[in-house]
Enzyme design. Structure first.
Site, PDB file in Angstrom:
ATOM      1  N   ASN A 105      -4.663 -13.098 -10.220  1.00 35.15           N
ATOM      2  CA  ASN A 105      -3.430 -12.759  -9.502  1.00 35.15           C
ATOM      3  C   ASN A 105      -3.340 -13.635  -8.257  1.00 35.15           C
ATOM      4  O   ASN A 105      -4.040 -13.399  -7.281  1.00 35.15           O
ATOM      5  CB  ASN A 105      -3.478 -11.261  -9.122  1.00 35.15           C
ATOM      6  N   LYS A 137      -0.925 -13.939  -6.256  1.00 36.91           N
ATOM      7  CA  LYS A 137      -0.133 -13.282  -5.185  1.00 36.91           C
ATOM      8  C   LYS A 137       0.836 -14.281  -4.535  1.00 36.91           C
ATOM      9  O   LYS A 137       1.279 -15.215  -5.180  1.00 36.91           O
ATOM     10  CB  LYS A 137      -1.063 -12.648  -4.144  1.00 36.91           C
ATOM     11  N   HIS A 174       1.253  -3.133  -9.165  1.00 37.17           N
ATOM     12  CA  HIS A 174       0.144  -3.505  -8.280  1.00 37.17           C
ATOM     13  C   HIS A 174       0.241  -2.680  -6.997  1.00 37.17           C
ATOM     14  O   HIS A 174       1.336  -2.359  -6.533  1.00 37.17           O
ATOM     15  CB  HIS A 174       0.227  -5.008  -7.963  1.00 37.17           C
ATOM     16  N   GLU A 225       0.013  -3.436  -4.035  1.00 38.50           N
ATOM     17  CA  GLU A 225       0.822  -4.047  -2.969  1.00 38.50           C
ATOM     18  C   GLU A 225       2.311  -3.830  -3.237  1.00 38.50           C
ATOM     19  O   GLU A 225       3.105  -3.702  -2.298  1.00 38.50           O
ATOM     20  CB  GLU A 225       0.466  -5.547  -2.837  1.00 38.50           C
ATOM     21  N   GLU A 282      -7.673  -0.515 -10.093  1.00 41.91           N
ATOM     22  CA  GLU A 282      -7.907  -1.225  -8.839  1.00 41.91           C
ATOM     23  C   GLU A 282      -7.923  -0.234  -7.679  1.00 41.91           C
ATOM     24  O   GLU A 282      -6.855   0.131  -7.169  1.00 41.91           O
ATOM     25  CB  GLU A 282      -6.795  -2.240  -8.599  1.00 41.91           C
ATOM     26  N   GLY A 296      -9.012  -6.957  -1.733  1.00 45.12           N
ATOM     27  CA  GLY A 296      -8.962  -7.900  -0.618  1.00 45.12           C
ATOM     28  C   GLY A 296      -9.816  -7.499   0.566  1.00 45.12           C
ATOM     29  O   GLY A 296      -9.670  -8.040   1.658  1.00 45.12           O
ATOM     30  N   SER A 354     -11.997  -7.098  -5.206  1.00 44.70           N
ATOM     31  CA  SER A 354     -13.056  -7.966  -4.670  1.00 44.70           C
ATOM     32  C   SER A 354     -14.071  -8.406  -5.734  1.00 44.70           C
ATOM     33  O   SER A 354     -15.270  -8.457  -5.457  1.00 44.70           O
ATOM     34  CB  SER A 354     -13.753  -7.282  -3.486  1.00 44.70           C
TER      35      SER A 354
HETATM   36  C1  PEP Z   1      -5.776  -7.917  -6.760  1.00 39.81           C
HETATM   37  O1  PEP Z   1      -4.954  -8.434  -6.062  1.00 39.81           O
HETATM   38  O2  PEP Z   1      -5.426  -7.403  -7.821  1.00 39.81           O
HETATM   39  C2  PEP Z   1      -7.172  -7.941  -6.342  1.00 39.81           C
HETATM   40  C3  PEP Z   1      -8.045  -7.272  -7.034  1.00 39.81           C
HETATM   41  O3  PEP Z   1      -7.483  -8.678  -5.217  1.00 39.81           O
HETATM   42  P1  PEP Z   1      -8.963  -9.060  -4.703  1.00 39.81           P
HETATM   43  O4  PEP Z   1      -9.717  -9.597  -5.883  1.00 39.81           O
HETATM   44  O5  PEP Z   1      -8.731 -10.099  -3.651  1.00 39.81           O
HETATM   45  O6  PEP Z   1      -9.581  -7.822  -4.162  1.00 39.81           O
END
Ligand code: PEP
Length: 254
Positions: free
Chosen positions: A12, A14, A98, A100, A170, A176, A216
């Site tokens: 992703n 983003k 997601h 976000e 997630e 993040g 992460s």
């Molecule tokens: C994501 O944006 O779906 C995500 C898991 O980000 P990160 O790997 O940076 O935690």
């Protein structure tokens, strides 16, 4: 991972990169993953960058898709993009719900359901994201939150439709933040999601559904996470912006 389910590693990207950066990253991902066959791979660039990335990835084993779609077919929805636009660029995947999008665009389990239906009706593979916030985990409400996200977000789909859905767990507190769920914490929720899916769609569909972990994920923790019985790959944010670390995660599926 279960041998019946081929892992999926999805990057992703983003709201990162520009035309040159996305093209370069797509080329590097292609080069570094060229001989890797143990997972399906896809990247999700920001919408204006998809066409250029598609040109690089055309005919390769690396798929691509969008980060969101409108639940509407078309029309006066300024700023939104629809499933047909993604399909016309050659996309196979779309990320839906997601955290976000839920946080900054007030998306709900109901809108996730509408978008998932639209993606499926159009022939896109939806990667449907669920996950609890830190306060929910701390107050013991994780399973309650996940149950609603799954039962509403995927409720009423036919078995044929559900067979094409990818779920991504997630935990919001792990996205993040550099703070990854432990493999046991991830597995506990993945197993719970699979049980919910079995109740909704039957054991066969549940046993075939890919449930990705996101939060992460890096080359250093991916192998252990994906070694869990119900973890079938990863949705990767930060680490997908480097072809080296993204390929390093793909390598962990071998
Ligand atoms: C994501 O944006 O779906 C995500 C898991 O980000 P990160 O790997 O940076 O935690």
């Amino acid at each position: 991972m279960d041998e019946r389910r081929k892992p999926l590693i999805a990057g992703n990207w983003k709201m990162n990169l520009d035309l040159a950066g996305a093209t370069t990253l797509a080329r590097e991902v292609l080069q570094r993953t060229a001989r890797m066959r143990t997972a399906d791979i896809c990247v999700l660039p920001a919408s204006p960058l998809i066409q250029a990335v598609a040109k690089v990835l055309e005919g390769s084993a690396v798929g691509f898709g969008g980060q969101d779609i409108s639940p509407e077919e078309e029309g006066a929805f300024t700023g939104d993009i629809n499933a047909r636009m993604l399909l016309s660029l050659g996309c196979q995947y779309v990320c839906i719900g997601h955290s976000e999008r839920r946080e900054f665009h007030l998306e709900t389990d109901e809108s996730v359901r509408a978008k998932t239906g639209r993606a499926l009706a159009s022939g896109l593979i939806p990667i449907v994201c669920v996950g609890e916030r830190l306060a929910e985990r701390d107050s013991g409400a994780t399973f309650q939150r996940i149950e609603r996200q799954i039962t509403v977000g995927l409720g009423g789909l036919s078995s044929e439709e559900m067979a094409r859905v990818v779920v991504a767990y997630e935990p919001v507190w792990a996205i993040g933040t550099g703070r990854t769920a432990t493999p046991a914490q991830a597995e506990e929720v993945h197993e719970y999601i699979r049980k919910l899916l079995a109740g909704m769609f039957g054991e066969v569909i549940a046993s075939r559904t890919r449930i990705l972990y996101g939060g992460s994920v890096k080359p250093g923790n991916a192998r252990e996470l994906m070694g869990q019985k119900d973890v079938d790959g990863a949705l990767v944010g930060g680490a997908s912006l480097s072809a080296e670390s993204f390929a390093g995660i793909v390598e962990c599926t071998g």
